[in-house]
Design an enzyme around this catalytic site. Structure first.
Site, short mmCIF file in Angstrom:
data_model
loop_
_atom_site.label_atom_id
_atom_site.label_comp_id
_atom_site.label_asym_id
_atom_site.label_seq_id
_atom_site.Cartn_x
_atom_site.Cartn_y
_atom_site.Cartn_z
N ARG A 81 70.18 8.76 -134.10
CA ARG A 81 69.37 9.80 -133.47
C ARG A 81 68.42 9.13 -132.30
O ARG A 81 67.95 8.19 -132.60
CB ARG A 81 68.41 10.63 -134.33
CG ARG A 81 67.37 11.32 -133.63
CD ARG A 81 66.18 11.88 -134.22
NE ARG A 81 65.02 12.36 -133.46
CZ ARG A 81 64.05 12.94 -134.11
NH1 ARG A 81 63.88 13.32 -135.04
NH2 ARG A 81 63.22 13.31 -133.03
N ARG A 90 68.88 16.98 -130.39
CA ARG A 90 69.11 15.82 -131.31
C ARG A 90 70.15 15.96 -132.32
O ARG A 90 70.48 17.10 -132.42
CB ARG A 90 67.80 15.53 -132.02
CG ARG A 90 67.34 16.60 -133.19
CD ARG A 90 66.18 17.44 -132.79
NE ARG A 90 65.30 17.00 -131.85
CZ ARG A 90 64.19 16.62 -132.15
NH1 ARG A 90 63.83 16.62 -133.40
NH2 ARG A 90 63.34 16.25 -131.27
N ASP A 93 67.19 15.95 -137.34
CA ASP A 93 66.09 16.00 -137.24
C ASP A 93 65.68 16.47 -138.81
O ASP A 93 66.16 17.36 -139.14
CB ASP A 93 65.41 16.97 -136.30
CG ASP A 93 63.74 17.15 -136.37
OD1 ASP A 93 63.37 15.82 -136.84
OD2 ASP A 93 63.21 18.21 -136.43
N ASP A 95 62.61 17.16 -141.28
CA ASP A 95 61.07 17.17 -141.08
C ASP A 95 60.53 17.63 -142.57
O ASP A 95 61.30 18.35 -143.42
CB ASP A 95 60.47 18.55 -140.44
CG ASP A 95 60.53 18.34 -139.09
OD1 ASP A 95 60.64 17.01 -138.75
OD2 ASP A 95 60.90 19.19 -138.23
N1 LIG Z 1 55.58 16.47 -142.12
C1 LIG Z 1 56.40 15.64 -141.16
N2 LIG Z 1 57.66 15.40 -141.41
C2 LIG Z 1 58.08 14.57 -140.19
N3 LIG Z 1 57.62 13.83 -139.21
C3 LIG Z 1 56.11 14.03 -139.40
C4 LIG Z 1 55.58 14.89 -140.06
N4 LIG Z 1 54.27 14.80 -139.84
C5 LIG Z 1 54.13 13.98 -138.75
N5 LIG Z 1 55.32 13.38 -138.55
C6 LIG Z 1 55.43 12.65 -137.32
O1 LIG Z 1 56.07 13.34 -136.25
C7 LIG Z 1 56.77 12.19 -135.66
C8 LIG Z 1 57.47 12.73 -134.49
O2 LIG Z 1 58.80 13.39 -135.09
P1 LIG Z 1 59.97 13.94 -134.50
O3 LIG Z 1 60.21 13.08 -133.15
O4 LIG Z 1 60.80 14.49 -135.46
O5 LIG Z 1 59.03 15.31 -134.14
P2 LIG Z 1 59.76 16.58 -133.82
O6 LIG Z 1 60.70 16.81 -135.13
O7 LIG Z 1 60.65 16.64 -132.72
O8 LIG Z 1 58.81 17.65 -133.69
P3 LIG Z 1 58.19 18.59 -134.94
O9 LIG Z 1 57.28 17.40 -135.73
O10 LIG Z 1 57.43 19.57 -134.03
O11 LIG Z 1 59.25 19.20 -135.70
C9 LIG Z 1 57.50 11.15 -136.66
O12 LIG Z 1 57.58 9.88 -135.91
C10 LIG Z 1 56.51 11.25 -137.83
O13 LIG Z 1 55.64 10.19 -137.61
N1 LIG Z 2 65.29 26.32 -132.93
C1 LIG Z 2 64.85 25.08 -133.29
N2 LIG Z 2 64.01 24.47 -132.32
C2 LIG Z 2 63.49 23.45 -132.53
C3 LIG Z 2 63.93 22.59 -133.39
C4 LIG Z 2 64.61 23.08 -134.44
O1 LIG Z 2 65.09 22.46 -135.21
N3 LIG Z 2 65.20 24.33 -134.27
N4 LIG Z 2 63.21 21.37 -133.50
C5 LIG Z 2 62.36 21.08 -132.50
C6 LIG Z 2 61.64 19.58 -132.66
O2 LIG Z 2 61.49 19.48 -134.00
C7 LIG Z 2 62.00 21.85 -131.50
N5 LIG Z 2 62.56 22.85 -131.50
#
Ligand SMILES: Nc1ncnc2c1ncn2[C@@H]1O[C@H](COP(=O)(O)OP(=O)(O)OP(=O)(O)O)[C@@H](O)[C@H]1O
Ligand SMILES: Nc1nc2c(c(=O)[nH]1)N=C(CO)CN2
Length: 157
Positions: A81, A90, A93, A95
């Site tokens: 990634r 990406r 991802d 989360d």
């Molecule tokens: N619950 C969580 N799960 C995953 N990452 C997290 C969480 N809380 C905070 N983070 C932080 O978020 C940072 C950014 O992660 P990432 O680049 O995947 O964000 P994103 O997935 O694009 O945005 P979002 O977090 O809004 O989905 C990670 O480096 C991590 O440290």
């Molecule tokens: N529909 C959709 N939109 C996004 C997504 C995702 O997983 N699905 N993830 C993001 C950053 O975590 C930002 N926007």
């Protein structure tokens, strides 16, 4: 073992294959109990990108929250990634949505995920798995009322 909910998404390449590869890697340290359907979802945040494929898993793990984040981030790295623009496209991802009853807020880990209740691409698959869940004292059924439905399509195999 602790109950966890993880959200997976991909909008580059073969998204279903990417997510299934990530699930295989996750299963090394997360016992996957239940998987939601796959959903095609409109990009949230940065609109000018392909629709995502999203899903949620329910699992259990003996990893603590910090170890789980390190593990999910190692999977994202292993799958090459590359960080592009914020909210941008990406390959994969992962989360952390919910971890047991834990509420925590450190500079790089917030649980429950702070934006999950605003996201149909998380709440709809989560509701499929756990319709009686309460998130931050709000029943998930009440959160679901916020979504219109055109931003998400269930993939029927
Ligand atoms: N619950 C969580 N799960 C995953 N990452 C997290 C969480 N809380 C905070 N983070 C932080 O978020 C940072 C950014 O992660 P990432 O680049 O995947 O964000 P994103 O997935 O694009 O945005 P979002 O977090 O809004 O989905 C990670 O480096 C991590 O440290
Ligand atoms: N529909 C959709 N939109 C996004 C997504 C995702 O997983 N699905 N993830 C993001 C950053 O975590 C930002 N926007």
């Amino acid at each position: 073992m602790n109950k966890v909910y993880l959200g997976l998404g991909s909008n580059i390449g073969d998204s279903k294959r990417n997510i299934e590869s990530a699930l295989l890697l996750l299963s090394k340290k997360v016992n996957i109990l239940n998987k939601s359907s796959y959903y095609e979802t409109e990009p949230v945040g940065f609109k000018d990108q392909p629709w995502f494929l999203n899903m949620v898993i329910e699992g259990e793990t003996s990893l603590n929250p910090r170890e789980l984040l390190d593990f999910t981030q190692s999977i994202e790295r292993d799958m090459k990634r590359v960080k592009t623009i914020v909210n941008g496209p990406r390959i994969i991802d992962v989360d952390i949505l919910i971890y047991g009853d834990i509420k925590m807020e450190s500079e790089n880990l917030i649980i429950p995920h702070p934006r999950m209740h605003e996201r149909a691409f998380v709440m709809v698959p989560m509701f499929e798995l756990a319709p009686k869940l309460v998130i931050n004292n709000i029943p998930i059924g009440d959160i679901m009322k916020n979504f219109k439905g055109e931003e998400i399509r269930k993939v029927v195999d």
